[in-house]
Design an enzyme around this catalytic site. Sequence first.
Site, mmCIF file in Angstrom:
data_model
loop_
_atom_site.group_PDB
_atom_site.id
_atom_site.type_symbol
_atom_site.label_atom_id
_atom_site.label_comp_id
_atom_site.label_asym_id
_atom_site.label_seq_id
_atom_site.Cartn_x
_atom_site.Cartn_y
_atom_site.Cartn_z
ATOM 1 N N SER A 135 0.864 -1.182 0.000
ATOM 2 C CA SER A 135 0.000 0.000 0.000
ATOM 3 C C SER A 135 0.897 1.227 0.000
ATOM 4 O O SER A 135 2.086 1.126 0.340
ATOM 5 C CB SER A 135 -0.856 -0.021 1.278
ATOM 6 O OG SER A 135 -1.579 1.179 1.421
ATOM 7 N N TYR A 148 -3.070 -1.166 10.190
ATOM 8 C CA TYR A 148 -2.941 -1.461 8.755
ATOM 9 C C TYR A 148 -1.539 -1.077 8.273
ATOM 10 O O TYR A 148 -0.882 -1.863 7.572
ATOM 11 C CB TYR A 148 -4.035 -0.699 7.994
ATOM 12 C CG TYR A 148 -3.998 -0.867 6.498
ATOM 13 C CD1 TYR A 148 -4.560 -1.992 5.899
ATOM 14 C CD2 TYR A 148 -3.423 0.095 5.673
ATOM 15 C CE1 TYR A 148 -4.542 -2.147 4.520
ATOM 16 C CE2 TYR A 148 -3.401 -0.053 4.296
ATOM 17 C CZ TYR A 148 -3.966 -1.175 3.720
ATOM 18 O OH TYR A 148 -3.949 -1.325 2.356
ATOM 19 N N LYS A 152 1.364 -3.437 6.436
ATOM 20 C CA LYS A 152 1.846 -3.211 5.066
ATOM 21 C C LYS A 152 3.345 -2.901 5.044
ATOM 22 O O LYS A 152 4.042 -3.294 4.109
ATOM 23 C CB LYS A 152 1.013 -2.124 4.384
ATOM 24 C CG LYS A 152 -0.449 -2.542 4.137
ATOM 25 C CD LYS A 152 -0.549 -3.815 3.276
ATOM 26 C CE LYS A 152 -1.983 -4.191 2.935
ATOM 27 N NZ LYS A 152 -2.086 -5.356 2.049
HETATM 28 N N1 LIG Z 1 -8.287 0.101 -2.465
HETATM 29 C C1 LIG Z 1 -7.195 0.793 -2.298
HETATM 30 O O1 LIG Z 1 -7.153 2.017 -2.537
HETATM 31 C C2 LIG Z 1 -5.938 0.134 -1.815
HETATM 32 C C3 LIG Z 1 -4.818 0.959 -1.589
HETATM 33 C C4 LIG Z 1 -3.645 0.363 -1.160
HETATM 34 C C5 LIG Z 1 -3.567 -0.991 -0.987
HETATM 35 N N2 LIG Z 1 -4.674 -1.784 -1.209
HETATM 36 C C6 LIG Z 1 -4.527 -3.235 -1.031
HETATM 37 O O2 LIG Z 1 -5.090 -3.904 -2.139
HETATM 38 C C7 LIG Z 1 -5.631 -5.166 -1.725
HETATM 39 C C8 LIG Z 1 -7.107 -5.261 -2.124
HETATM 40 O O3 LIG Z 1 -7.810 -4.226 -1.434
HETATM 41 P P1 LIG Z 1 -9.325 -3.834 -1.762
HETATM 42 O O4 LIG Z 1 -9.379 -2.356 -1.702
HETATM 43 O O5 LIG Z 1 -9.775 -4.555 -2.972
HETATM 44 O O6 LIG Z 1 -10.050 -4.412 -0.444
HETATM 45 P P2 LIG Z 1 -11.568 -4.892 -0.239
HETATM 46 O O7 LIG Z 1 -12.453 -4.220 -1.204
HETATM 47 O O8 LIG Z 1 -11.813 -4.718 1.215
HETATM 48 O O9 LIG Z 1 -11.498 -6.454 -0.617
HETATM 49 C C9 LIG Z 1 -10.716 -7.302 0.178
HETATM 50 C C10 LIG Z 1 -10.844 -8.728 -0.348
HETATM 51 O O10 LIG Z 1 -10.066 -9.570 0.520
HETATM 52 C C11 LIG Z 1 -10.885 -10.645 0.954
HETATM 53 N N3 LIG Z 1 -10.477 -11.107 2.274
HETATM 54 C C12 LIG Z 1 -10.399 -10.383 3.411
HETATM 55 N N4 LIG Z 1 -10.030 -11.171 4.423
HETATM 56 C C13 LIG Z 1 -9.869 -12.418 3.924
HETATM 57 C C14 LIG Z 1 -9.496 -13.664 4.475
HETATM 58 N N5 LIG Z 1 -9.233 -13.790 5.782
HETATM 59 N N6 LIG Z 1 -9.415 -14.738 3.660
HETATM 60 C C15 LIG Z 1 -9.688 -14.631 2.338
HETATM 61 N N7 LIG Z 1 -10.041 -13.479 1.750
HETATM 62 C C16 LIG Z 1 -10.144 -12.382 2.548
HETATM 63 C C17 LIG Z 1 -12.305 -10.092 0.939
HETATM 64 O O11 LIG Z 1 -13.256 -11.115 0.763
HETATM 65 P P3 LIG Z 1 -14.127 -11.806 1.923
HETATM 66 O O12 LIG Z 1 -14.604 -10.704 2.834
HETATM 67 O O13 LIG Z 1 -15.175 -12.491 1.137
HETATM 68 O O14 LIG Z 1 -13.187 -12.752 2.581
HETATM 69 C C18 LIG Z 1 -12.276 -9.246 -0.330
HETATM 70 O O15 LIG Z 1 -12.500 -10.042 -1.459
HETATM 71 C C19 LIG Z 1 -5.393 -5.228 -0.218
HETATM 72 O O16 LIG Z 1 -4.201 -5.925 0.037
HETATM 73 C C20 LIG Z 1 -5.244 -3.776 0.187
HETATM 74 O O17 LIG Z 1 -4.517 -3.630 1.372
HETATM 75 C C21 LIG Z 1 -5.847 -1.248 -1.612
#
Ligand SMILES: NC(=O)c1ccc[n+]([C@@H]2O[C@H](COP(=O)([O-])OP(=O)(O)OC[C@H]3O[C@@H](n4cnc5c(N)ncnc54)[C@H](OP(=O)(O)O)[C@@H]3O)[C@@H](O)[C@H]2O)c1
Length: 226
Positions: A135, A148, A152
Amino acid sequence: MKTILITGVTRGLGRAMAEEFIRLGCVVVGCGRSEKEIVQLQKQFTAPNGFAVVNVADDSQVAAWAGQILSSHGPPDLLLNNAALINRNAKLWEVPAQEFSDVVDVNIKGVTNVLRHFVPAMVKRRNGVIVNFSSGWGRSTDAEVAPYCATKWAIEGLTQALARELPSGMAAVPLNPGIIATDMLRSCFGGSASGYPLPQAWANIAVPFLLKINPADNGRPLTAPV
Ligand SMILES: NC(=O)c1ccc[n+]([C@@H]2O[C@H](COP(=O)([O-])OP(=O)(O)OC[C@H]3O[C@@H](n4cnc5c(N)ncnc54)[C@H](OP(=O)(O)O)[C@@H]3O)[C@@H](O)[C@H]2O)c1
């Protein structure tokens, strides 16, 4: 045809990546905890794609899933450790112990559980790329997201150390995906999340970038293009 393994495919970036990789002709195997969304993915994208209800924080569930995938598909060409949680916005000393543990259990231990059960087969083949989702908050910090941030920053260190352990022909990189309007962003940014790109638009650019990561990138902290 490349096999792509993605954790956290039920929504957000994982879901958008799964759809885009399949559209480009890759085979996707993915997991998440939400059964309803996994069943829907199974119906929408049939074999050789495969989706399973797996909690990455549970090492025995990951072990069983890896056993199935490695025998049906072999080692993945690209392993995307995408699943993660963010804490509810709060000062560090106000975060309940259980919530802090949950973030660590998924974001650090979950990533390691997946590596533990899939990487040996990749190393044996001396082939494959591992992308651990980091992140901007793996390289900088902000108030109210300390748990968080801690996980990260851990991903950055863990991945760069892992990179030193891999044989030539492989790569492990931490990836900052940028800022994308997902459930996670809505949790920490509130209403201003809607000013950022949607996951599908992000995946259109990020997926070709992910497919180009190669052994020359091993250990390099990468950032997805916008
Ligand atoms: N969005 C951003 O702007 C952003 C920025 C920086 C980094 N990131 C990183 O990008 C990645 C994806 O983020 P996102 O924004 O798409 O998050 P999100 O919308 O919250 O989706 C998270 C996904 O992870 C799954 N998950 C969570 N806990 C889990 C577990 N214990 N076992 C299996 N699956 C699990 C959730 O599914 P279930 O709830 O069905 O398990 C969901 O499909 C993450 O690593 C996040 O830290 C995102």
